[in-house]
Design a protein around this motif. Structure first.
Motif, PDB file in Angstrom:
ATOM      1  N   SER A  33     -52.869   4.898 -42.794  1.00 49.42           N
ATOM      2  CA  SER A  33     -54.069   4.390 -42.118  1.00 49.42           C
ATOM      3  C   SER A  33     -53.941   4.620 -40.618  1.00 49.42           C
ATOM      4  N   GLY A  75     -55.628   3.935 -48.413  1.00 50.70           N
ATOM      5  CA  GLY A  75     -54.943   2.986 -47.546  1.00 50.70           C
ATOM      6  C   GLY A  75     -53.429   3.148 -47.539  1.00 50.70           C
ATOM      7  N   ARG A 119     -62.771   1.081 -45.606  1.00 54.47           N
ATOM      8  CA  ARG A 119     -62.787   2.301 -46.419  1.00 54.47           C
ATOM      9  C   ARG A 119     -64.013   2.214 -47.311  1.00 54.47           C
ATOM     10  N   SER A 123     -57.468   0.903 -42.805  1.00 49.07           N
ATOM     11  CA  SER A 123     -57.324   0.471 -44.205  1.00 49.07           C
ATOM     12  C   SER A 123     -58.280  -0.692 -44.520  1.00 49.07           C
TER      13      SER A 123
END
Lengths: 412, 330
Positions: free
Chosen positions: A295, A292, A117, A114
């Protein structure tokens, strides 16, 4: 009727691959007509240590074929696939941004996905898909588990079967899930056998106990194809959940054509209304990792938009998240309607702009590759002028430099 | 004999502005007539002497001028003969430097002579003037500055005020580089036009190494690239077709100047072929402006030539320029 069927089958037959006849023994082996058209070009192997070197920028590297080749298992974006078909071997040129991505992945190795990204953005033909492919290749070499979706458009353009699932209230895509499992196994076999299932996987007629290695889980799914295709989404979900929880290996989720996931799909519900992408199981899963909501313990999510896909323009929600409001896009008003779910799914994505122009040394590398393939030029050809001419004409754009420059020219 | 006598060419004067019609009489005449009626005995008085011997030709001004020109021709010819400059052999005449005259046109000349200038009269005058012009050329080359000056002062009376404009017609205006070394040229093709600004790429040589600082090694120059912006877009975005792009860069390739200049252009009108052609034409002219040595080569390669081909007109009885209607039996 029968005749017609036969005809159809005939046309479906694949064209056989061209194989040159063996030369007669007394033939002059060095005659230019008898030598192979594509001379193999010598280039160093594409390795992370090699590409991080300072002198690597602008040099062509070769990606050697392996058993778990991602481009064979997952496939490639159309442009890359075609390019590699024309080249005798998959060559790739290291750019400065390749090194940046390598460093980014190095730092992402120990962090939750997360935190990393990233979406590659840029004008059409600037090399986003190539960069994503290079990232996939690097991660595989560094013992990452790789899930690569080279053509995300295939998830939403209604090309595979789908079925409504009451339990999850989503439309499952069993065949694509099955394929994904198969591909994951082919590419990541060595690593998946060390990862154990975290929870019991309850299936229609059987249960896989927790602690089963993931390779066995996937192989079970593959073994009974007839039955397991329908249950493939369950298998995939269990595998992904296990990958989330484990912290033995980092996981890379690479999605090309990412913007196609943000919007309505070509799938239709019983009322013939378009299904939203987040109501389809696979796009929903990818969106959850991208936003997210889910994750991996260690790893990264990389995406690339495909700006030249006119059927799927970049939706407003994604443009807001990536801050793509330059003059090349239509003007977006703050009063334009945005889908709240999609805004959530795009939340927190970071844009990584790929440079619009190849630098001169990068262009030299690309030129060397194609020159080595003898796609153009002749004896006494002015290669310097051709290079500078094509570089000027393409304005440094990578795709234009190759496809509309080197491969389209009548100069040579 | 070799000296130019002052009487060779009498001071050439313009015609006075007084009106001299053949029928015109002084106003006092009519007063006299009135007196005649008043006085009973009439006295004999002579006619007034005409101001010019050509008075009765009704075009005194014209014939006066003509006579003077003829006289000037006669005298200068005699003078040149004395100087052994006449008769001139053909080869010498052919090698005389050109002295392009532009005479006043028929209307202007008519105003000057206050006569209706018919073509015949005009031709008569210009024939004499051309003759004088030839003599001036001979005098100039033969080293007779006095005669040359005198002939020059005569001929300039008949030269058109628009001489410079007429002579420079059809000649290209030289391109001037501005204070920053930019050229501004105009290119055209079909119905498109391109305004092109070009500036040489400026790069400082790399002088980092101590050898180059000491002058042991010559400084190395980095490879530069040309950027072409068309209507504020890079070339590849403005022209999607490779053929159009190659048409634009052709002059740079021919000159071997790829990477030497940066180009900014504004194109208007026409389609992609026309616009790219116009841009190429403008760039070719710009290169010549920066590097005049290439002028002859570019002219021979027809790069600086404006392509005169335009759309062929449609003809009556035909569907298009060449296409014929289908033959129908009835």
């Amino acid at each position: 009727m029968k005749k017609g069927v036969e005809k159809q089958n005939k046309s479906r037959q694949k064209l056989p691959i061209f194989k040159p006849l063996p030369l007669p023994t007394n033939a002059d082996q060095k005659h230019p007509l008898l030598t192979a058209n594509k001379a193999p070009m010598h280039a160093p192997a594409f390795k992370t240590t090699a590409i991080l070197d300072e002198s690597a920028v602008g040099r062509p590297f070769i990606i050697h074929a392996r058993e778990n080749d991602p481009n064979r298992a997952f496939g490639l974006p159309r442009n890359l696939w075609l390019e590699f078909r024309l080249l005798s071997k998959p060559y790739t040129v290291v750019r400065e941004i390749t090194q940046d991505v390598a460093k980014l992945l190095e730092s992402a190795q120990e962090k939750s996905s997360s935190n990393t990204r990233v979406v590659f953005t840029g004008r059409p033909g600037c090399g986003k898909s190539f960069l994503l492919f290079q990232a996939v290749e690097q991660c595989l070499q560094q013992k990452w588990i790789v899930v690569y979706v080279p053509r995300a458009v295939d998830l939403v353009n209604s090309t595979t079967s789908y079925a409504y699932d009451i339990r999850t209230q989503t439309y499952l895509q069993p065949w694509y899930s099955y394929q994904t499992l198969l591909r994951m196994l082919t590419v990541n076999k060595d690593l998946l056998k060390n990862i154990l299932l975290r929870e019991d996987l309850v299936l229609e007629k059987s249960t896989l106990p927790k602690g089963t290695p993931l390779t066995i889980v996937i192989e079970t799914a593959l073994a009974e194809k007839q039955r397991s295709v329908a249950q493939a989404p369950l298998y995939l979900d269990a595998v992904m959940k296990t990958l989330e929880g484990q912290n033995q290996y980092p996981v890379l989720l690479a999605i090309d054509d990412m913007q196609t996931l943000y919007g309505k799909t070509a799938y239709r519900d019983p009322q013939f209304l378009p299904i939203q992408s987040y109501h389809l199981s696979l796009p929903r899963m990818l969106l959850e990792y991208a936003s997210g909501k889910r994750s991996f313990h260690k790893g990264a999510v990389l995406g690339a938009i495909s700006a030249s896909r006119t059927s799927h323009p970049i939706p407003l929600e994604l443009r807001d998240a990536l801050d793509l409001h330059t003059e090349e896009y239509p003007i977006a008003s703050p009063y334009d309607k945005r889908n709240k779910s999609l805004v959530e799914y795009a939340d927190g994505l970071k844009a990584m702009p790929v440079p619009e122009k190849l630098t001169l040394e990068e262009a030299v590398g690309v030129f060397e590759v194609w020159k080595g393939q003898r796609v153009f030029g002749r004896s006494n050809f002015f290669y310097d002028e051709a290079f500078m001419g094509k570089y000027t004409e393409s304005g440094g754009n990578a795709r234009d430099f190759v496809w509309k420059g080197l491969l389209a020219t009548l100069d040579a | 004999m070799n000296t130019l006598r002052p009487s060779v060419l009498q001071p050439f004067r313009r015609i006075s502005s007084a009106r001299t019609y053949a029928c015109a009489r002084p106003f006092s005449l009519s007063v006299r007539q009135q007196d005649d009626f008043a006085r009973p005995e009439r006295t004999e008085y002579s006619k007034p002497i005409p101001s010019s011997p050509n008075f009765y030709t009704t075009r005194a001004a014209f014939y006066d001028q003509l006579t003077q020109l003829e006289k000037a021709i006669g005298r200068s010819e005699a003078y040149l003969r004395n100087q052994h400059l006449l008769p001139l052999p053909d080869f010498a005449r052919a090698s005389l430097p050109p002295l392009q005259p532009v005479w006043k046109d028929q209307i202007e000349m008519g105003l000057e002579f206050r006569t209706k200038m018919t073509t015949t009269r005009y031709r008569k005058i210009t024939k004499l003037l051309n003759q004088l012009n030839d003599f001036q050329r001979i005098a100039k080359t033969g080293g007779c500055p006095e005669l040359e000056d005198k002939l020059g002062s005569i001929l300039e009376l008949y030269e058109s005020s628009k001489k410079e404009a007429l002579l420079s017609r059809g000649k290209r205006k030289p391109v001037v580089l501005d204070e920053y070394g930019r050229s501004y040229t105009l290119g055209k093709r079909k119905t498109s036009s391109a305004r092109v600004w070009m500036i040489p790429v400026q790069v400082a040589p790399k002088n980092d190494t101590p050898e180059s600082l000491l002058g042991v090694l010559s400084p190395t120059y980095p490879v530069t690239t040309t950027t072409i912006l068309v209507n504020n877009l890079p070339l590849n975005q403005f022209f999607p077709l490779p053929a159009d792009r190659e048409r634009v860069t052709r002059p740079l390739k021919v000159a071997g100047a790829l990477g030497k200049y940066n180009v900014y252009a504004i194109v208007r009108g026409g389609g992609t072929t026309g616009q790219s052609g116009a841009l190429g034409h403008g760039i070719a002219k710009g290169i010549v402006a920066h590097d005049p040595e290439l002028e002859a080569m570019f002219r021979r390669a027809k790069l600086t030539r404006r392509d005169p081909r335009m759309v062929e007109r449609k003809k009556t009885g035909l569907a298009k320029a060449r296409k014929r209607y289908a033959w129908v039996k009835r």
